[in-house]
Design an enzyme around this catalytic site. Structure first.
Site, short mmCIF file in Angstrom:
data_model
loop_
_atom_site.label_atom_id
_atom_site.label_comp_id
_atom_site.label_asym_id
_atom_site.label_seq_id
_atom_site.Cartn_x
_atom_site.Cartn_y
_atom_site.Cartn_z
N SER A 142 0.87 -1.18 0.00
CA SER A 142 0.00 0.00 0.00
C SER A 142 0.90 1.22 0.00
O SER A 142 2.01 1.18 0.54
CB SER A 142 -0.88 0.02 1.25
OG SER A 142 -1.51 1.28 1.39
N TYR A 156 -1.80 -0.87 10.28
CA TYR A 156 -1.85 -1.11 8.83
C TYR A 156 -0.58 -0.58 8.16
O TYR A 156 0.07 -1.27 7.37
CB TYR A 156 -3.10 -0.45 8.25
CG TYR A 156 -3.34 -0.74 6.78
CD1 TYR A 156 -3.84 -1.96 6.35
CD2 TYR A 156 -3.07 0.24 5.82
CE1 TYR A 156 -4.06 -2.22 5.01
CE2 TYR A 156 -3.28 0.00 4.47
CZ TYR A 156 -3.77 -1.23 4.07
OH TYR A 156 -3.99 -1.48 2.73
P1 NDP Z 1 -11.06 -6.33 0.18
O1 NDP Z 1 -11.42 -6.08 1.60
O2 NDP Z 1 -12.01 -6.00 -0.90
O3 NDP Z 1 -10.57 -7.84 -0.01
C1 NDP Z 1 -9.69 -8.39 0.91
C2 NDP Z 1 -9.33 -9.80 0.49
O4 NDP Z 1 -8.46 -10.34 1.49
C3 NDP Z 1 -10.54 -10.69 0.39
O5 NDP Z 1 -10.41 -11.57 -0.69
C4 NDP Z 1 -10.51 -11.43 1.71
O6 NDP Z 1 -11.07 -12.73 1.63
C5 NDP Z 1 -9.02 -11.55 1.95
N1 NDP Z 1 -8.78 -11.78 3.37
C6 NDP Z 1 -9.04 -10.96 4.41
N2 NDP Z 1 -8.78 -11.57 5.57
C7 NDP Z 1 -8.36 -12.83 5.25
C8 NDP Z 1 -7.95 -13.95 6.00
N3 NDP Z 1 -7.90 -13.93 7.35
N4 NDP Z 1 -7.58 -15.07 5.35
C9 NDP Z 1 -7.60 -15.12 4.01
N5 NDP Z 1 -7.99 -14.09 3.24
C10 NDP Z 1 -8.37 -12.96 3.85
O7 NDP Z 1 -9.71 -5.49 0.00
P2 NDP Z 1 -8.94 -4.98 -1.31
O8 NDP Z 1 -9.23 -5.83 -2.47
O9 NDP Z 1 -9.12 -3.53 -1.37
O10 NDP Z 1 -7.45 -5.24 -0.81
C11 NDP Z 1 -6.55 -6.17 -1.39
C12 NDP Z 1 -5.14 -5.77 -0.98
O11 NDP Z 1 -4.89 -4.44 -1.46
C13 NDP Z 1 -4.93 -5.72 0.53
O12 NDP Z 1 -3.65 -6.22 0.84
C14 NDP Z 1 -5.02 -4.24 0.84
O13 NDP Z 1 -4.31 -3.91 2.00
C15 NDP Z 1 -4.40 -3.64 -0.40
N6 NDP Z 1 -4.73 -2.25 -0.66
C16 NDP Z 1 -6.01 -1.84 -0.92
C17 NDP Z 1 -6.27 -0.52 -1.15
C18 NDP Z 1 -7.63 0.01 -1.46
O14 NDP Z 1 -7.81 1.23 -1.50
N7 NDP Z 1 -8.64 -0.83 -1.68
C19 NDP Z 1 -5.20 0.51 -1.11
C20 NDP Z 1 -3.91 -0.03 -0.83
C21 NDP Z 1 -3.69 -1.36 -0.62
P3 NDP Z 1 -12.41 -13.17 2.44
O15 NDP Z 1 -13.45 -12.17 2.15
O16 NDP Z 1 -12.69 -14.50 1.89
O17 NDP Z 1 -12.02 -13.19 3.88
#
Ligand code: NDP
Length: 247
Positions: A142, A156
């Site tokens: 991020s 975070y």
């Molecule tokens: P979402 O919240 O939309 O998706 C998060 C994903 O992570 C889901 O597929 C979820 O799966 C999975 N996840 C969460 N907890 C667990 C767990 N305990 N075990 C396995 N899987 C898990 O987030 P984003 O798509 O936005 O984020 C994806 C990445 O991008 C992250 O690393 C985030 O930090 C990063 N990011 C996002 C930004 C944004 O603005 N959106 C900005 C900068 C970085 P499930 O639902 O099945 O638990």
């Protein structure tokens, strides 16, 4: 459909929603076989895999709670064994717990570190041991891995700084094995984690020179590049995909 990742096997954590789901779709569109993990969203993950398979691609969804130590490596190892190889690892699963340091519980801290740092560490260590030359490790960090712009993001930001340097350390150690490791640092991307109609969305948009949120597909296209042989001399680097926010 393209063929930039034809014949490759990819393991993508957190492929059930948001950025991870877009990466899975883009990888499959370029010919990769995709193993995607989910934590709680089984139905959504299976729908992502089904949509890929319906288009003639190859994907499967597997449960993997990244908070549990050892789980990510166990599931990834089983995937590599089943498919006989692993070419691409995407550390994408991530969580945020928005709470100030004074009020942060041990549980909040530990959950963020477990999902955002320890699980990627396990996956990278395993990749280091099983990937063949040409392999590509991609970590979704991020832009908050380089800054702490507002209160409540301490765990975070710390986790994303850690995973950025962990990935660079992997690039340093694994280059001679023919493995590459890079970090994508998204800015505001419209997903469940950071919806474009959320409370702070207007503020975030204001900080972005392009004046808008990014789309998950705009991260996925960079991931395809880093996973492909087009990026064969790109390793140990961080690519901000943030609409100019970090300029
Ligand atoms: P979402 O919240 O939309 O998706 C998060 C994903 O992570 C889901 O597929 C979820 O799966 C999975 N996840 C969460 N907890 C667990 C767990 N305990 N075990 C396995 N899987 C898990 O987030 P984003 O798509 O936005 O984020 C994806 C990445 O991008 C992250 O690393 C985030 O930090 C990063 N990011 C996002 C930004 C944004 O603005 N959106 C900005 C900068 C970085 P499930 O639902 O099945 O638990």
């Amino acid at each position: 459909m393209g063929a930039r990742l034809s014949g490759k096997v990819a393991f993508v954590t957190g492929g059930s929603r948001g950025i991870g789901a877009a990466i899975c779709q883009a990888f499959a569109d370029e010919g990769a076989t995709v193993v995607l993990t989910y934590g709680g969203s089984k139905d959504k993950a299976e729908a992502v895999a089904a949509a890929i398979n319906a288009k003639g691609g190859k994907a499967e969804a597997v449960g993997c709670d990244a908070r549990k130590q050892g789980e990510t490596a166990r599931v990834m190892s089983a995937a590599a064994e089943k498919h006989g190889r692993l070419d691409i690892l995407v550390n994408n699963a991530g969580i945020a717990r928005e709470v100030t340091l004074r009020k942060m519980s041990d549980e909040d801290w530990n959950d963020v570190m477990a999902v955002n740092v320890t699980a990627p560490f396990e996956a990278i260590r395993l990749a280091a041991n099983i990937m063949e030359p040409g392999g590509s490790i991609i970590t979704v960090g991020s832009i908050l891995g380089d800054r702490a712009p507002s209160p409540g993001l301490g765990s975070y930001c710390a986790s994303k700084a850690a995973v950025q340097l962990l990935t660079k350390a992997a690039a340093r150690e694994l280059g001679r094995k023919g493995l590459r490791a890079n970090v994508i640092q998204p800015g505001p991307i419209d997903t469940d984690m950071n919806p474009a109609d959320g409370e702070t969305a207007d503020l975030q948009r204001m900080m972005v020179p392009l004046g808008r949120y990014g789309k998950a597909d705009e991260i996925a296209s960079v991931a395809v590049f880093l996973a492909s042989d087009e990026a064969s001399f790109v390793t140990g680097t961080t690519i901000d995909v943030a609409g100019g926010l970090t300029a």
